[in-house]
Design a protein around this motif. Sequence first.
Motif, PDB file in Angstrom:
ATOM      1  N   ASP A   1       0.782  -1.114   0.078  1.00 51.29           N
ATOM      2  CA  ASP A   1      -0.211  -0.033  -0.001  1.00 51.29           C
ATOM      3  C   ASP A   1       0.875   1.157  -0.012  1.00 51.29           C
ATOM      4  N   ILE A   2       0.809   1.855  -1.272  1.00 47.28           N
ATOM      5  CA  ILE A   2       1.787   3.204  -1.236  1.00 47.28           C
ATOM      6  C   ILE A   2       0.777   4.435  -1.727  1.00 47.28           C
ATOM      7  N   GLU A   3       1.031   5.576  -1.199  1.00 44.15           N
ATOM      8  CA  GLU A   3       0.151   6.771  -1.736  1.00 44.15           C
ATOM      9  C   GLU A   3       1.244   7.817  -2.128  1.00 44.15           C
ATOM     10  N   VAL A   4       1.267   8.306  -3.321  1.00 43.33           N
ATOM     11  CA  VAL A   4       2.467   9.452  -3.665  1.00 43.33           C
ATOM     12  C   VAL A   4       1.477  10.591  -4.047  1.00 43.33           C
ATOM     13  N   GLN A   5       1.831  11.697  -3.352  1.00 46.47           N
ATOM     14  CA  GLN A   5       0.990  12.906  -3.499  1.00 46.47           C
ATOM     15  C   GLN A   5       1.680  13.607  -4.822  1.00 46.47           C
ATOM     16  N   ASN A   6       0.687  14.550  -5.341  1.00 46.51           N
ATOM     17  CA  ASN A   6       1.097  15.373  -6.635  1.00 46.51           C
ATOM     18  C   ASN A   6       2.283  15.995  -6.262  1.00 46.51           C
ATOM     19  N   GLY A   7       3.424  16.106  -6.965  1.00 46.99           N
ATOM     20  CA  GLY A   7       4.523  16.789  -6.876  1.00 46.99           C
ATOM     21  C   GLY A   7       5.472  16.283  -5.832  1.00 46.99           C
ATOM     22  N   GLU A   8       5.260  15.007  -5.279  1.00 48.19           N
ATOM     23  CA  GLU A   8       6.153  14.454  -4.285  1.00 48.19           C
ATOM     24  C   GLU A   8       7.284  13.681  -4.858  1.00 48.19           C
ATOM     25  N   PHE A   9       8.569  13.753  -4.306  1.00 50.03           N
ATOM     26  CA  PHE A   9       9.709  13.023  -4.657  1.00 50.03           C
ATOM     27  C   PHE A   9       9.805  11.743  -3.836  1.00 50.03           C
ATOM     28  N   VAL A  10       9.282  10.625  -4.010  1.00 50.93           N
ATOM     29  CA  VAL A  10       9.166   9.459  -3.251  1.00 50.93           C
ATOM     30  C   VAL A  10      10.329   8.479  -3.554  1.00 50.93           C
ATOM     31  N   VAL A  11      11.067   8.016  -2.489  1.00 51.87           N
ATOM     32  CA  VAL A  11      12.391   7.181  -2.891  1.00 51.87           C
ATOM     33  C   VAL A  11      11.989   5.924  -2.283  1.00 51.87           C
ATOM     34  N   PHE A  12      12.142   4.685  -3.258  1.00 53.31           N
ATOM     35  CA  PHE A  12      11.958   3.278  -2.678  1.00 53.31           C
ATOM     36  C   PHE A  12      13.438   2.897  -2.262  1.00 53.31           C
ATOM     37  N   VAL A  13      13.700   2.397  -1.117  1.00 43.99           N
ATOM     38  CA  VAL A  13      14.879   1.944  -0.587  1.00 43.99           C
ATOM     39  C   VAL A  13      14.751   0.554  -0.127  1.00 43.99           C
ATOM     40  N   GLY A  14      15.675  -0.311  -0.231  1.00 41.95           N
ATOM     41  CA  GLY A  14      15.577  -1.554   0.296  1.00 41.95           C
ATOM     42  C   GLY A  14      16.894  -2.376  -0.148  1.00 41.95           C
ATOM     43  N   PRO A  15      17.147  -3.404   0.592  1.00 42.00           N
ATOM     44  CA  PRO A  15      18.353  -4.094   0.008  1.00 42.00           C
ATOM     45  C   PRO A  15      18.064  -4.835  -1.328  1.00 42.00           C
ATOM     46  N   SER A  16      18.937  -5.526  -1.660  1.00 45.36           N
ATOM     47  CA  SER A  16      18.946  -5.944  -3.149  1.00 45.36           C
ATOM     48  C   SER A  16      18.126  -7.278  -3.025  1.00 45.36           C
ATOM     49  N   GLY A  17      17.019  -7.283  -4.261  1.00 47.26           N
ATOM     50  CA  GLY A  17      16.330  -8.471  -4.273  1.00 47.26           C
ATOM     51  C   GLY A  17      15.139  -8.155  -3.446  1.00 47.26           C
ATOM     52  N   CYS A  18      14.752  -6.935  -2.780  1.00 46.44           N
ATOM     53  CA  CYS A  18      13.461  -7.011  -2.160  1.00 46.44           C
ATOM     54  C   CYS A  18      12.221  -6.531  -3.032  1.00 46.44           C
ATOM     55  N   GLY A  19      12.500  -6.345  -4.104  1.00 44.71           N
ATOM     56  CA  GLY A  19      11.257  -6.024  -5.080  1.00 44.71           C
ATOM     57  C   GLY A  19      11.035  -4.767  -5.431  1.00 44.71           C
ATOM     58  N   LYS A  20      12.164  -3.618  -5.385  1.00 42.98           N
ATOM     59  CA  LYS A  20      11.782  -2.540  -5.697  1.00 42.98           C
ATOM     60  C   LYS A  20      11.847  -2.322  -7.330  1.00 42.98           C
ATOM     61  N   SER A  21      12.545  -2.953  -8.001  1.00 47.91           N
ATOM     62  CA  SER A  21      12.319  -2.890  -9.597  1.00 47.91           C
ATOM     63  C   SER A  21      10.967  -3.382  -9.865  1.00 47.91           C
ATOM     64  N   THR A  22      10.694  -4.524  -9.348  1.00 50.05           N
ATOM     65  CA  THR A  22       9.554  -5.503  -9.733  1.00 50.05           C
ATOM     66  C   THR A  22       8.311  -4.238  -9.323  1.00 50.05           C
ATOM     67  N   LEU A  23       8.319  -3.710  -8.236  1.00 48.85           N
ATOM     68  CA  LEU A  23       7.276  -2.840  -7.965  1.00 48.85           C
ATOM     69  C   LEU A  23       7.040  -1.532  -8.940  1.00 48.85           C
ATOM     70  N   LEU A  24       8.177  -1.127  -9.380  1.00 43.23           N
ATOM     71  CA  LEU A  24       8.475  -0.001 -10.375  1.00 43.23           C
ATOM     72  C   LEU A  24       7.668  -0.551 -11.565  1.00 43.23           C
ATOM     73  N   ARG A  25       7.882  -1.788 -12.107  1.00 39.15           N
ATOM     74  CA  ARG A  25       7.539  -2.290 -13.264  1.00 39.15           C
ATOM     75  C   ARG A  25       5.939  -2.527 -13.075  1.00 39.15           C
TER      76      ARG A  25
END
Lengths: 331, 279
Positions: A23-47
């Motif tokens: 569950d994630i919410e990004v507001q208009n104009g916001e700069f949101v950074v996803f961090v986490g260790p390698s393999g945690c699913g960041k790229s998958t989430l972005l895709r």
Amino acid sequence: MSALTLKKVNKSFGNVHVLKDVDIEVQNGEFVVFVGPSGCGKSTLLRVIAGLEDATSGEVRIGDELVNNTPPSKRGIAMVFQSYALYPHLNVRKNMSLALKQAGQSKAVIDARVAEASRMLNLDPYLDRFPSELSGGQRQRVAIGRAIVREPKLFLFDEPLSNLDAALRMNTRIEIANLHRQLGASMIYVTHDQTEAMTLADKIVVLRDGRVEQVGSPMELYNNPANQFVAGFLGSPAMNFFPAAILDESDGDIMGVRPEDLYLSDKGKLGANVEHVEHLGGDTNVIAQVNGHQITARLFGQHDIDAGQNVRLGFKPERIFRFDAAGARLS
Amino acid sequence: MNKARTNPFNTAMMHGALILYVLIALFPVFVILINSFKTRKAIFREPLALPDAESFSLIGYQTVMKQGDFFLYFQNSMIVTVVTLFFVLMFGAMAAFALSEYRFKGNMLMGLYLALGIMIPIRIGTVAILELMVATGLVNSLWALILVYTAQGLPLAVFILSEFMRQVSDDLKNAGRIDGLSEYTIFFRLVLPLVRPAMATVAVFNMIPIWNDLWFPLILAPSEETKTLTLGSQVFIGQFVTDWNAVLSALSMAILPVLILYVIFSRQLIRGITSGAVK
Ligand SMILES: Nc1ncnc2c1ncn2[C@@H]1O[C@H](COP(=O)(O)OP(=O)(O)OP(=O)(O)O)[C@@H](O)[C@H]1O
Ligand SMILES: [Mg+2]
């Protein structure tokens, strides 16, 4: 209005469950950074957000529109990849204008937008070159330019700086921050570099094993981590953890203290044997053993300490974080 | 740096071995070429001698030109080879793209099934193929050969190309999708140019056996109008007498087109345009 809303998003590859109820919410104009260790699913989430992978379940909304079944090019997003992914057979100008051409924009609009992006990123001298004739930093700027010309509602960056050397990384980081200010667009930025996360973000989302561990502003997460994982992930050098038993304390199982909160003091509670000292000029990092636990202290200024020496380290009691055996924070 | 590369002794050894190999490989071609320009007597008296004023003769070439429709055979071979290569590369690349890019049920099985064709020689099915061609009325047409050779070439093409396509950057394809390119455009404009060296390899591997094949032309298309060059040359080899001048001349001329095709493809082999695409 929010730029992006994820509701209970799950993603599985076969029986590998990669994203779990995100569950994630990004507001208009916001700069949101996803961090986490390698393999945690960041790229998958972005895709999944980009539409390059379908969510197994859950809702993806961009603006206020449900986009689960919308193809990537119609989602109003633009993505910048770690490997640049420029089209090798097109020159810089055509690389940047391809998406607009596909969308059927007029030549005047295309030329104006390419000129504007090229001005912002100082790409004017390179417009007629091919990707193979550019340096890594220039290629990444072209990739960013290709995203800008689309005027997307949401920018997605997947570790855009990790192929660049340290100096260039810092410059490009500042450039991205400037870009965010100028465009006022919503941006999502994936990294596993916590310096990038701390310096760029309005809001950080810490991921572990496909789950959201904590969401908040950089300082909120730094000063008030929800659990041991977040506490240890943000901050460099990382927070020190040791069993509460060392100090004969009964509150909690694990105690954490940040390296900069430790200081040399004859009355300090921790007796430490110095293992290694890093002299950084402005700071001195002391790596020491306390009852068989490695602890790092970051002392301000220059100190004359040698390996093998015994020192006592003190800390202010209010700077201690306490966690239970499972790693959850005890207030 | 690789040590073996910088050591002059190793370099000399390596080049020595390669030069030796080239000499051995080219020797038969050389012998065919020089003998095609000699009189029949000279061929047998001194097979390794270069043609001189006395032994020089163009009789072989004259026979070839006079007898049979040599240019038609030539054209047939060329059509069969080029059209087959086109089909093998096109269908092979498309199948390879589907297998390497999309996740669907039976993907794995499909790949294995196609790879099976590499292990089973197509000639085992000759009788069935002949029956099929008779039934469809394709016997004695170039299509019979083209279809059979396409079937023969596809398995290896799919196998090699899908391996190479897996290595094309996902980010590049995804960037194309975000920019609104269709899957066809991604395939033709982004992926194919990057696997061009592999395509050239597949083309070369397929071309030579097709050009030289005697089996299927003899069985499926032996008519005068559809004879290939290899089959056409056989008229000079008789059970009792063989016109060696003509055979050698025909062979010498048959080498040329393959050589030209090979030069075209090998240039593609060398040209690497991948640099700068990623990283
Ligand atoms: N196509 C796929 N099929 C199966 N598993 C996959 C696939 N793509 C990703 N995964 C798995 O999903 C998990 C998350 O991958 P992902 O690439 O999102 O990680 P990441 O957080 O981006 O890591 P990194 O920081 O190294 O880029 C990994 O365990 C990976 O093995
Ligand atoms: Mg990643």
